[in-house]
Structure formats: structure tokens, C-alpha cells
Motif scaffolding. Structure first.
Motif, mmCIF file in Angstrom:
data_model
loop_
_atom_site.group_PDB
_atom_site.id
_atom_site.type_symbol
_atom_site.label_atom_id
_atom_site.label_comp_id
_atom_site.label_asym_id
_atom_site.label_seq_id
_atom_site.Cartn_x
_atom_site.Cartn_y
_atom_site.Cartn_z
ATOM 1 N N GLY A 129 11.052 -2.344 -7.877
ATOM 2 C CA GLY A 129 9.880 -3.136 -8.221
ATOM 3 C C GLY A 129 8.739 -2.220 -8.623
ATOM 4 O O GLY A 129 8.084 -1.631 -7.773
ATOM 5 N N THR A 130 8.534 -2.047 -9.903
ATOM 6 C CA THR A 130 7.430 -1.240 -10.431
ATOM 7 C C THR A 130 7.267 -1.569 -11.907
ATOM 8 O O THR A 130 8.264 -1.815 -12.602
ATOM 9 C CB THR A 130 7.685 0.275 -10.268
ATOM 10 N N ILE A 131 6.022 -1.553 -12.372
ATOM 11 C CA ILE A 131 5.834 -1.836 -13.811
ATOM 12 C C ILE A 131 6.288 -0.660 -14.664
ATOM 13 O O ILE A 131 6.486 -0.800 -15.863
ATOM 14 C CB ILE A 131 4.359 -2.190 -14.150
ATOM 15 N N ASP A 132 6.472 0.519 -14.046
ATOM 16 C CA ASP A 132 6.707 1.744 -14.834
ATOM 17 C C ASP A 132 8.105 1.843 -15.452
ATOM 18 O O ASP A 132 8.304 2.589 -16.408
ATOM 19 C CB ASP A 132 6.492 2.984 -13.954
ATOM 20 N N ASN A 133 9.079 1.171 -14.891
ATOM 21 C CA ASN A 133 10.490 1.205 -15.347
ATOM 22 C C ASN A 133 11.087 2.616 -15.298
ATOM 23 O O ASN A 133 11.956 2.951 -16.099
ATOM 24 C CB ASN A 133 10.619 0.648 -16.772
ATOM 25 N N MET A 158 0.843 -1.201 0.000
ATOM 26 C CA MET A 158 0.000 0.000 0.000
ATOM 27 C C MET A 158 0.873 1.245 0.000
ATOM 28 O O MET A 158 2.090 1.173 0.165
ATOM 29 C CB MET A 158 -0.982 0.002 1.175
ATOM 30 N N ARG A 159 0.211 2.369 -0.232
ATOM 31 C CA ARG A 159 0.916 3.649 -0.116
ATOM 32 C C ARG A 159 0.477 4.227 1.227
ATOM 33 O O ARG A 159 -0.701 4.523 1.420
ATOM 34 C CB ARG A 159 0.538 4.570 -1.278
ATOM 35 N N SER A 160 1.418 4.360 2.162
ATOM 36 C CA SER A 160 1.067 4.737 3.537
ATOM 37 C C SER A 160 1.135 6.249 3.759
ATOM 38 O O SER A 160 2.193 6.855 3.617
ATOM 39 C CB SER A 160 2.021 4.031 4.513
ATOM 40 N N VAL A 169 -2.291 3.058 -21.831
ATOM 41 C CA VAL A 169 -1.476 2.164 -20.995
ATOM 42 C C VAL A 169 -0.972 2.912 -19.762
ATOM 43 O O VAL A 169 -0.962 4.143 -19.738
ATOM 44 C CB VAL A 169 -0.280 1.560 -21.773
ATOM 45 N N MET A 170 -0.558 2.147 -18.760
ATOM 46 C CA MET A 170 -0.100 2.753 -17.505
ATOM 47 C C MET A 170 1.311 3.318 -17.630
ATOM 48 O O MET A 170 1.960 3.201 -18.678
ATOM 49 C CB MET A 170 -0.126 1.726 -16.384
ATOM 50 N N GLY A 171 1.787 3.877 -16.533
ATOM 51 C CA GLY A 171 3.139 4.423 -16.500
ATOM 52 C C GLY A 171 3.160 5.754 -15.771
ATOM 53 O O GLY A 171 4.164 6.464 -15.830
ATOM 54 N N ARG A 172 2.027 6.071 -15.130
ATOM 55 C CA ARG A 172 1.906 7.336 -14.393
ATOM 56 C C ARG A 172 2.440 8.488 -15.233
ATOM 57 O O ARG A 172 1.810 8.877 -16.190
ATOM 58 C CB ARG A 172 2.621 7.253 -13.051
ATOM 59 N N ASP A 173 3.607 9.001 -14.956
ATOM 60 C CA ASP A 173 4.115 10.066 -15.814
ATOM 61 C C ASP A 173 5.373 9.640 -16.571
ATOM 62 O O ASP A 173 6.257 10.434 -16.841
ATOM 63 C CB ASP A 173 4.340 11.366 -15.028
ATOM 64 N N GLY A 195 -5.662 -0.465 -18.069
ATOM 65 C CA GLY A 195 -5.783 -0.408 -16.602
ATOM 66 C C GLY A 195 -4.971 -1.447 -15.842
ATOM 67 O O GLY A 195 -3.886 -1.855 -16.271
ATOM 68 N N HIS A 196 -5.531 -1.917 -14.737
ATOM 69 C CA HIS A 196 -4.763 -2.732 -13.792
ATOM 70 C C HIS A 196 -4.468 -4.147 -14.268
ATOM 71 O O HIS A 196 -3.729 -4.865 -13.599
ATOM 72 C CB HIS A 196 -5.459 -2.754 -12.430
ATOM 73 N N ILE A 197 -5.016 -4.539 -15.399
ATOM 74 C CA ILE A 197 -4.628 -5.835 -15.978
ATOM 75 C C ILE A 197 -3.100 -5.864 -16.172
ATOM 76 O O ILE A 197 -2.462 -6.914 -16.101
ATOM 77 C CB ILE A 197 -5.367 -6.058 -17.323
ATOM 78 N N GLN A 198 -2.526 -4.659 -16.357
ATOM 79 C CA GLN A 198 -1.073 -4.559 -16.603
ATOM 80 C C GLN A 198 -0.242 -4.844 -15.355
ATOM 81 O O GLN A 198 0.965 -5.052 -15.437
ATOM 82 C CB GLN A 198 -0.717 -3.146 -17.098
ATOM 83 N N ARG A 199 -0.861 -4.790 -14.189
ATOM 84 C CA ARG A 199 -0.086 -4.979 -12.952
ATOM 85 C C ARG A 199 -0.102 -6.428 -12.460
ATOM 86 O O ARG A 199 0.681 -6.784 -11.568
ATOM 87 C CB ARG A 199 -0.651 -4.058 -11.865
ATOM 88 N N GLY A 200 -1.040 -7.242 -13.023
ATOM 89 C CA GLY A 200 -1.191 -8.587 -12.459
ATOM 90 C C GLY A 200 -0.587 -9.672 -13.325
ATOM 91 O O GLY A 200 0.059 -9.401 -14.327
ATOM 92 N N SER A 239 0.034 6.991 -23.402
ATOM 93 C CA SER A 239 0.493 6.795 -22.029
ATOM 94 C C SER A 239 -0.413 7.608 -21.105
ATOM 95 O O SER A 239 -0.812 8.723 -21.445
ATOM 96 C CB SER A 239 1.931 7.293 -21.923
ATOM 97 N N GLU A 240 -0.732 7.061 -19.935
ATOM 98 C CA GLU A 240 -1.754 7.709 -19.098
ATOM 99 C C GLU A 240 -1.399 9.144 -18.688
ATOM 100 O O GLU A 240 -2.290 9.929 -18.398
ATOM 101 C CB GLU A 240 -2.076 6.865 -17.861
ATOM 102 N N GLY A 241 -0.113 9.470 -18.684
ATOM 103 C CA GLY A 241 0.259 10.824 -18.252
ATOM 104 C C GLY A 241 0.494 11.787 -19.405
ATOM 105 O O GLY A 241 1.103 12.842 -19.220
HETATM 106 O O1 F6P Z 1 3.321 3.043 -10.296
HETATM 107 C C1 F6P Z 1 2.676 1.955 -10.816
HETATM 108 C C2 F6P Z 1 1.316 2.309 -11.331
HETATM 109 O O2 F6P Z 1 0.754 1.134 -11.857
HETATM 110 C C3 F6P Z 1 1.258 3.435 -12.357
HETATM 111 O O3 F6P Z 1 1.611 3.004 -13.630
HETATM 112 C C4 F6P Z 1 -0.165 3.884 -12.228
HETATM 113 O O4 F6P Z 1 -0.317 5.217 -12.602
HETATM 114 C C5 F6P Z 1 -0.435 3.740 -10.766
HETATM 115 O O5 F6P Z 1 0.464 2.744 -10.295
HETATM 116 C C6 F6P Z 1 -1.852 3.348 -10.448
HETATM 117 O O6 F6P Z 1 -1.968 3.207 -9.082
HETATM 118 P P1 F6P Z 1 -3.249 2.703 -8.288
HETATM 119 O O7 F6P Z 1 -2.970 1.316 -7.859
HETATM 120 O O8 F6P Z 1 -3.349 3.614 -7.123
HETATM 121 O O9 F6P Z 1 -4.422 2.787 -9.202
#
Ligand code: F6P
Length: 326
Positions: A128-132, A74-76, A172-176, A255-260, A225-227
Motif C-alpha cells: 500500500g503506497t502511491i509510489d509503486n 504513521m512512521r514510528s 510529483v511525488m514518488g520519493r526516490d 504535493g499531498h493532493i496525490q495521496r488523498g 519527480s521529487e527525487g
Molecule cells: O511514500 C509515499 C510518499 O507519498 C512519497 O511519495 C513522499 O515522498 C512521501 O510519502 C511524503 O511523506 P510525508 O507524508 O512524510 O510528507
């Protein structure tokens, strides 16, 4: 040199495929060296709430192939306060833990840096992050799997795009950061790739779409890219549609399919290697660094250098992607 006998490991921020492989590697390397290894639940929050488990061989069995993180993440918000960080320190001291290993991305390392500066407690990081988007490693754990997930999804969408003569905007994801978009865009032959690191001109995008039309392309994929500064995929599609009606368009947000999902072979090997090397670094009393891999070499990068915006997108790859999509 302090002799290390007890360490802790946590996962923090967005989960990424391969985190479990890293937890397994840290634990097993620790056991090999006779260390006690604590697993901290829910990232920094578990540190504050003293939610830790003593790891054993059984706990890390049969997890190398699993996505997500058995330690949860989590993000605390509490860890962003001096009070939260003080409580975390007390809990580490009360258990006799001498060094903390954090697996995560820029937010995780920012937290680690502040914690270290405030309390002089040794922390070492694993990317450890999908964003690289971290400086000091060619690849972060989870990026390869995420990109492969995107490629599989885009290939499927292309079937529909081709069958119906449609133009798809796929977010696709990648925040910024545009690393996911760029790599998967090259691998799927996307007609255009919009990333936050480069200004997006809608006019140029439309010109490219028109050019493709003239070259007898009947469908297309635009990766967003999402950002991106032109907006999300829906907004970009709307801007294009308002000025060019040559295509029936659709939008897909992956979306979150990319994280799993199960980590790729590359992510499992990277996570195993970095977990192993990080424990070796801890035994040498290293601290305040992220352990990464650059050009096949293990590299220690100070947290402040590893975090956001130090890593540049490869301009040559962008140019290559442009030429290959013509
Ligand atoms: O930092 C990883 C990441 O998957 C980003 O690519 C994305 O913007 C963000 O987390 C989404 O986070 P959350 O889980 O809060 O939706």
C-alpha cells in the motif's frame, strides 16, 4: 500447521487510497473464516502502545470508497528500537494474536523484516503506497488513484500553459522512484519526464525544449519527480531559466493532493483482492512475504526482495514517452 484464530492488521507509512478497502477485505475475509481481527491504530506505534480495537462488520462498513485509513498511519521511531519492538511483541502475545498483517510500503516491510528476524513472529504484507516502488506486484494499492489525480491536475494546468504560452515544471511525488512521473507523463503527453532512476542533463532538457519550440510548440509541461538528481521542480526551473529565456515559466508542486481522495475502481478491486488473498496466506501459515499480483497471478515475495531498489523502471516505456512527445 498452526490453527489461526486471531490476527491483527495495521496501516503504516504514508497513507494511500485503497488502504480502507484493504482493511475491509482483511476483516471480512477473517470474519468469514471465524477469526478475531484486531485493528491496530497508528501503525507500529499503536502496536507498541497497545492501541488496538476489535474489528466488527460495522466498523468496516461504508469505507471501501474512502481515502486515507480508518486505522490511521504513521512512521514510528520507537519501532526502530529493540525496546519498542520487544514491547510490540509483548502486546501481541498478551492478546493472543498469532499473525500480523501490515499494509504499507518499503519502510513498513523493512520494519516487519527486522521484527520477524528478531522475534520470529509471523508477519505478512500488503503493498500500500502511491509510489509503486515495490518488487513483486505490478501495482501497489493507491498508485492508480494517485496517477489519476496527477493526470487530472496536469490536464488543468495545460489549459493555462496553452493559453499563456508558458512552460510549466510540475513536481510529483514518488520519493526516490519515478513511477508516478512516468505513467502520468505518458498519459498527459508531457514534453519531458525527469525521474530519479535516470540522470537528468539540463543541457539535454534545454535542447528538447528548444526542439519543441522549433516544431512550433508554444507551451509545455515538464514533469519532475521529487527525487530527481537535478533537484526539485523549482531548482530545475531555475537551472533552465538561467540558460534559456525562450519561455515564461511557472512551477507547480502537486504535493499531498496525490495521496488523498476516493480510491479508483482499480485500487478498490486490487485492495479487495490482496486483502482476501493475504488472509488466505495467513491461514496457510505463510509469513515474511508480501502478497502481490503479477500478470494477474497472486505472488508471494519475501520482504527483503520486495523492498526498495529491486524494482526497475521500464526503459521501453521511457523511450516510448520520449518519442511520443517529439
Ligand atoms: O511514500 C509515499 C510518499 O507519498 C512519497 O511519495 C513522499 O515522498 C512521501 O510519502 C511524503 O511523506 P510525508 O507524508 O512524510 O510528507
Amino acid at each position: 500447521m498452526q490453527k489461526i484464530s486471531r490476527i491483527a492488521v495495521l496501516t503504516s507509512g504514508g497513507d494511500s487510497p485503497g488502504m480502507n478497502a484493504a482493511i475491509r477485505s482483511v476483516s471480512r475475509t477473517g470474519f468469514y473464516h471465524g477469526l478475531e481481527v484486531y485493528g491496530v491504530m497508528r501503525g507500529y506505534q499503536g502496536l507498541i502502545e497497545n492501541d488496538m480495537i476489535l474489528m466488527d462488520n460495522q466498523r468496516v462498513s461504508n469505507i471501501i470508497q474512502r481515502g486515507g485509513t480508518i486505522l490511521k498511519s504513521m512512521r514510528s521511531n520507537d519501532f526502530m528500537t529493540p525496546r519498542g519492538r520487544r514491547q510490540a511483541l509483548e502486546n501481541l502475545h498478551s492478546r493472543g494474536i498469532q499473525s500480523l498483517i501490515v499494509i504499507g510500503g518499503d519502510g513498513t516491510f523493512t520494519g516487519a523484516k527486522i521484527f520477524m528476524e528478531e522475534h520470529d513472529f509471523p508477519v505478512v504484507g500488503i503493498p500500500g503506497t502511491i509510489d509503486n516502488d515495490l518488487y513483486g506486484t505490478d501495482f501497489t494499492i493507491g498508485y492508480d488513484t494517485a496517477v489519476n489525480t496527477v493526470v487530472e491536475a496536469v490536464d488543468k494546468i495545460r489549459d493555462t500553459a496553452g493559453s499563456h504560452n508558458r512552460l510549466f515544471f510540475i513536481e510529483v511525488m514518488g520519493r526516490d522512484a519515478g513511477f508516478i512521473a512516468l505513467r502520468s507523463g505518458i498519459a498527459t503527453g508531457a514534453e519531458d519526464i525527469l525521474i530519479p532512476e535516470r540522470h537528468t542533463s539540463i543541457k539535454e532538457l534545454i535542447n528538447k525544449i528548444k526542439y519543441d519550440r522549433r516544431s512550433n510548440k508554444t507551451s509545455g509541461i515538464i514533469l519532475v519527480s521529487e527525487g530527481d538528481d537535478a533537484g526539485n521542480a523549482y531548482e530545475v526551473a531555475e537551472k533552465v531559466n538561467s540558460q534559456f529565456q525562450g519561455y515564461s515559466t511557472r512551477v507547480t508542486v502537486l504535493g499531498h493532493i496525490q495521496r488523498g481522495g476516493a480510491p479508483s475502481c482499480m485500487d478498490r478491486v486490487l485492495a479487495s483482492t490482496l486483502g482476501y488473498e493475504t488472509v488466505n496466506a495467513v491461514l496457510k501459515n505463510e509469513q515474511g512475504v508480501m502478497v502481490g499480483k503479477v500478470n494477474k497471478e497472486i505472488v508471494y515475495t519475501p520482504f527483503e526482495k520486495s523492498i526498495k531498489h529491486h524494482r526497475k523502471v521500464n526503459a521501453a516505456m521511457l523511450e516510448m514517452a520520449r518519442i511520443l512527445s517529439l
